[in-house]
Structure formats: structure tokens, C-alpha cells
Design a protein around this motif. Structure first.
Motif, PDB file in Angstrom:
ATOM      1  N   ILE A 166       0.852  -1.187   0.000  1.00 30.26           N
ATOM      2  CA  ILE A 166       0.000   0.000   0.000  1.00 30.26           C
ATOM      3  C   ILE A 166       0.886   1.234   0.000  1.00 30.26           C
ATOM      4  CG2 ILE A 166      -1.603   1.391   1.367  1.00 30.26           C
ATOM      5  CD1 ILE A 166      -3.006  -1.119   2.211  1.00 30.26           C
ATOM      6  N   GLY A 167       0.672   2.087  -1.000  1.00 32.84           N
ATOM      7  CA  GLY A 167       1.311   3.398  -1.041  1.00 32.84           C
ATOM      8  C   GLY A 167       0.280   4.453  -0.711  1.00 32.84           C
ATOM      9  N   LEU A 168       0.692   5.475   0.021  1.00 31.21           N
ATOM     10  CA  LEU A 168      -0.250   6.462   0.527  1.00 31.21           C
ATOM     11  C   LEU A 168      -0.275   7.742  -0.300  1.00 31.21           C
ATOM     12  CD1 LEU A 168       0.389   5.967   4.357  1.00 31.21           C
ATOM     13  CD2 LEU A 168      -1.391   4.917   2.926  1.00 31.21           C
ATOM     14  N   HIS A 169       0.379   7.725  -1.455  1.00 32.11           N
ATOM     15  CA  HIS A 169       0.209   8.812  -2.422  1.00 32.11           C
ATOM     16  C   HIS A 169       0.426   8.243  -3.818  1.00 32.11           C
ATOM     17  CE1 HIS A 169       4.465   9.523  -3.500  1.00 32.11           C
ATOM     18  NE2 HIS A 169       4.766   9.352  -2.231  1.00 32.11           N
ATOM     19  N   ALA A 170       0.061   9.009  -4.840  1.00 31.59           N
ATOM     20  CA  ALA A 170      -0.050   8.478  -6.195  1.00 31.59           C
ATOM     21  C   ALA A 170       1.276   8.314  -6.924  1.00 31.59           C
ATOM     22  CB  ALA A 170      -0.973   9.387  -7.021  1.00 31.59           C
TER      23      ALA A 170
ATOM     24  N   THR B 256      -2.644   2.176  -4.397  1.00 39.20           N
ATOM     25  CA  THR B 256      -2.653   3.512  -3.799  1.00 39.20           C
ATOM     26  C   THR B 256      -3.886   3.680  -2.935  1.00 39.20           C
ATOM     27  OG1 THR B 256      -1.430   4.451  -5.658  1.00 39.20           O
ATOM     28  CG2 THR B 256      -2.639   5.985  -4.266  1.00 39.20           C
ATOM     29  N   LEU B 257      -3.675   4.090  -1.705  1.00 40.18           N
ATOM     30  CA  LEU B 257      -4.762   4.337  -0.760  1.00 40.18           C
ATOM     31  C   LEU B 257      -4.605   5.751  -0.215  1.00 40.18           C
ATOM     32  CD1 LEU B 257      -6.092   2.052   2.065  1.00 40.18           C
ATOM     33  CD2 LEU B 257      -5.237   4.327   2.646  1.00 40.18           C
ATOM     34  N   TYR B 258      -5.674   6.518  -0.288  1.00 40.37           N
ATOM     35  CA  TYR B 258      -5.657   7.876   0.260  1.00 40.37           C
ATOM     36  C   TYR B 258      -6.236   7.847   1.672  1.00 40.37           C
ATOM     37  CZ  TYR B 258      -4.812   9.269  -4.558  1.00 40.37           C
ATOM     38  OH  TYR B 258      -4.277   9.416  -5.812  1.00 40.37           O
ATOM     39  N   GLN B 259      -5.434   8.296   2.638  1.00 39.76           N
ATOM     40  CA  GLN B 259      -5.901   8.308   4.025  1.00 39.76           C
ATOM     41  C   GLN B 259      -7.035   9.325   4.193  1.00 39.76           C
ATOM     42  OE1 GLN B 259      -2.698   7.448   7.124  1.00 39.76           O
ATOM     43  NE2 GLN B 259      -1.586   8.685   5.629  1.00 39.76           N
TER      44      GLN B 259
END
Length: 327
Positions: free
Chosen positions: A104-108, A124-127
């Protein structure tokens, strides 16, 4: 399912990793999963394992994979994983990436900074953040142009850059830097205290709880995000949901959340450039309004519903990839 989620940050910590772990546990429990958030792992069984931090959780990941080779594993990449530890400690950090079924990456823009061999298992997951209603008339309350800086005081955050920039503003400026954060060590404590003593535009508020932080964001006209490395800061999600415009250092972790078209970037560590933007935001209402419109347009990315959907997608991917490997 029973999910074990490991984070290096202990219970009660206000570190970003702990906030993420607790928020995810809540989101996953809402859809019926049982989540155990731990800081140490000694081989207990579960249906799925989520690790925050590739390098710091390396030993736990290796223990888990040895004990339960057929159970899916999801790994969340932090900013220090991506921009420091995979270079300083490449073997353990990349071993964790290799062991995971899903990253999981938290930015694109994370895919550009991890080994190409792992790009196929990156999601990609946006918090998310709660919506914070902005104050209706911020300027009238104090007669100042209040700018918040939120986050622990440490090197990665370049925490006093906004204060340095404020020193360069003209005398007629009413900019006030309100810095909320716990010092990482005694050196940062001393630096903050020195800035308070020498800089009349600077106030250090110390570490704040979540409601008080939200009140601060509602009070301020602007936020500065000055980090030199970020995996995808949740405070950006919070600012966008609050309609609070941001001046951000031009690094992948900020650009990967705010987008290439965002008009509030300055070169990292450049207080002179930041001072120019601070003065423009204070004096040019059209510019400040444009930044506000841009963060408000981004706000739907950072809803709890969107984050929960991405989490569920990560779990599905992990089971599918593990099944394919075993098959």
C-alpha cells in the motif's frame, strides 16, 4: 476475518503510524472483521496480516511469513521506507516488500520510487479525515493571518521552515506561524524554544490532541506542509477536508496527494521562496481563494468511505495473489 495489524507506534502515541493503525482497525471492524493492533509479533495465527513500515516491521514480517507461509500479508510503505530506509537498509526493507502480497502506497507517485519488480502489487490508498467546518470569519477573530504547521518537530518534517520564512516578511505583514507538534528530541526542543524567544511571528503550541488540532485548523487561513520526505501525510487529507489551503514543499509525497496542477508548491528547504508565497497568500485574495478551491476539489479523495473501499480492495488483492502463488 481475524486481522493482526502491527505498527511500531505504541498505544496512546500521536504518531502518524499509530493514527493510521487505529483508524484502519475501526474501518475494518465496521465491516465485521476482528482487528488486533500490536507492536510486537511472536507468531500468533490470523487470517491476514497488515504491517505498517517495511524496515521497522521487518522482523515481525519474517516471523509471520516463516510461521504462516500461506496467509496473506499486506505491507504499508511509509515515507522513511520509500525515501530513506530502502537506500540505507536495502536488504531488510526490500525483503519486507518481497514478502508482502500487496504493498500500500499512501500517495499516487510511490511507484516511481520503489523497485520496478514490486510495482505490480502496489495499491494507492488515500488516508481519510473527518470533515472540519471552517470558521466563518477567520481574520476578524485575531487581526492576524494565521498559518498552522502540524506535526512532530523533526528533521523529516523540516518543522521550523515556515518560522524561518516568516522572519523574511515585511514589517506590515500580520502572518503568525502556529506550530503544533511534539519535539523529536532535546535538540528540537531547544530549537523550538529558541525560535519562540527570537521570532515574534512564531508560537509553539506543543503537542495537541485531535479536537484541539481540528480547532486550530478551523482558526487558520493557511497551512504549511514543509516536509522533506513524506509517504502521504494525513494532515493534508485533514486540510483538504477542512477547505484549508496549503503551501507545500515540492516533494513526491506532497505532489502525489495534491497533484501536479496544484499552485501552492515551493522548493523544499527554501525559506525565501516560501516567504514569497506566504506574502502572496496574505495579500492576494484571488490566490488564496484559488488554493482553497483546489483543496476543496480534492476533498472527496479523502473520505472514510473511499479509504474503506481501498482497504477492502487491498485485502481482496492479497488473498488473490496468495492464492495464485500457492496455485
Amino acid at each position: 476475518m481475524h486481522i493482526i495489524l502491527i505498527t511500531p507506534a505504541p498505544s496512546g502515541s500521536r504518531a502518524g503510524n499509530r493514527a493510521t493503525a487505529d483508524r484502519w482497525a475501526s474501518l475494518l471492524e465496521k465491516v465485521g472483521h476482528k482487528v488486533s493492533v500490536v507492536t510486537e509479533y511472536e507468531g500468533a495465527p490470523c487470517d491476514l496480516f497488515i504491517a505498517l513500515h517495511a524496515w521497522r516491521s521487518h522482523d515481525a514480517i519474517q516471523t509471520f511469513r516463516k510461521c504462516w507461509p500461506e496467509t496473506p500479508l499486506v505491507l504499508v510503505l511509509t515515507g522513511t521506507d520509500i525515501y530513506r530506509h530502502q537506500r540505507e537498509y536495502p536488504l531488510p526493507t526490500r525483503a519486507s516488500m518481497a514478502a508482502a502480497d500487496v504493498l500500500i502506497g499512501l500517495h499516487a507517485l510511490v511507484s516511481a520510487d520503489i523497485p520496478e519488480e514490486f510495482a505490480g502489487k502496489l495499491l494507492t490508498l488515500y488516508q481519510s479525515a473527518d470533515e472540519i467546518p471552517p470558521a466563518t470569519n477567520k481574520a476578524a477573530a485575531s487581526g492576524t493571518f494565521d498559518v498552522c504547521v502540524i506535526g512532530h518537530l523533526r528533521e523529516e518534517k523540516d518543522s521550523l521552515r515556515a518560522a524561518m520564512a516568516a522572519r523574511l516578511l515585511p514589517d506590515e505583514s500580520t502572518v503568525r506561524i502556529l506550530n503544533a507538534g511534539k519535539p523529536h528530541n532535546a535538540q528540537w526542543q531547544a530549537l523550538a524554544e529558541q525560535e519562540v524567544a527570537e521570532n515574534p511571528r512564531f508560537q509553539w503550541l506543543g503537542e495537541l490532541d485531535k479536537p484541539t488540532t481540528q480547532d486550530l485548523m478551523a482558526q487558520c487561513q493557511l497551512m504549511v506542509m514543509s516536509s522533506v520526505m513524506e509517504g502521504g501525510a494525513n494532515v493534508i487529507s485533514e486540510a483538504c477536508r477542512a477547505g484549508l489551503p496549503i503551501l507545500a514543499s515540492d516533494i513526491p509525497g506532497n505532489r502525489g496527494l495534491l497533484g501536479n496542477d496544484y499552485e501552492g508548491y515551493y522548493p523544499a528547504k527554501d525559506q525565501a521562496a516560501l516567504a514569497i508565497l506566504l506574502q502572496k497568500a496574505e495579500s492576494d485574495s484571488a490566490y488564496l481563494r484559488r488554493l482553497t478551491e483546489q483543496v476543496s476539489e480534492l476533498a472527496p479523495l479523502f473520505t472514510p468511505e473511499n479509504e474503506q473501499h481501498s482497504l477492502e480492495r487491498a485485502l481482496e488483492m492479497a488473498f488473490q495473489r496468495r492464492s495464485n502463488l500457492e496455485g
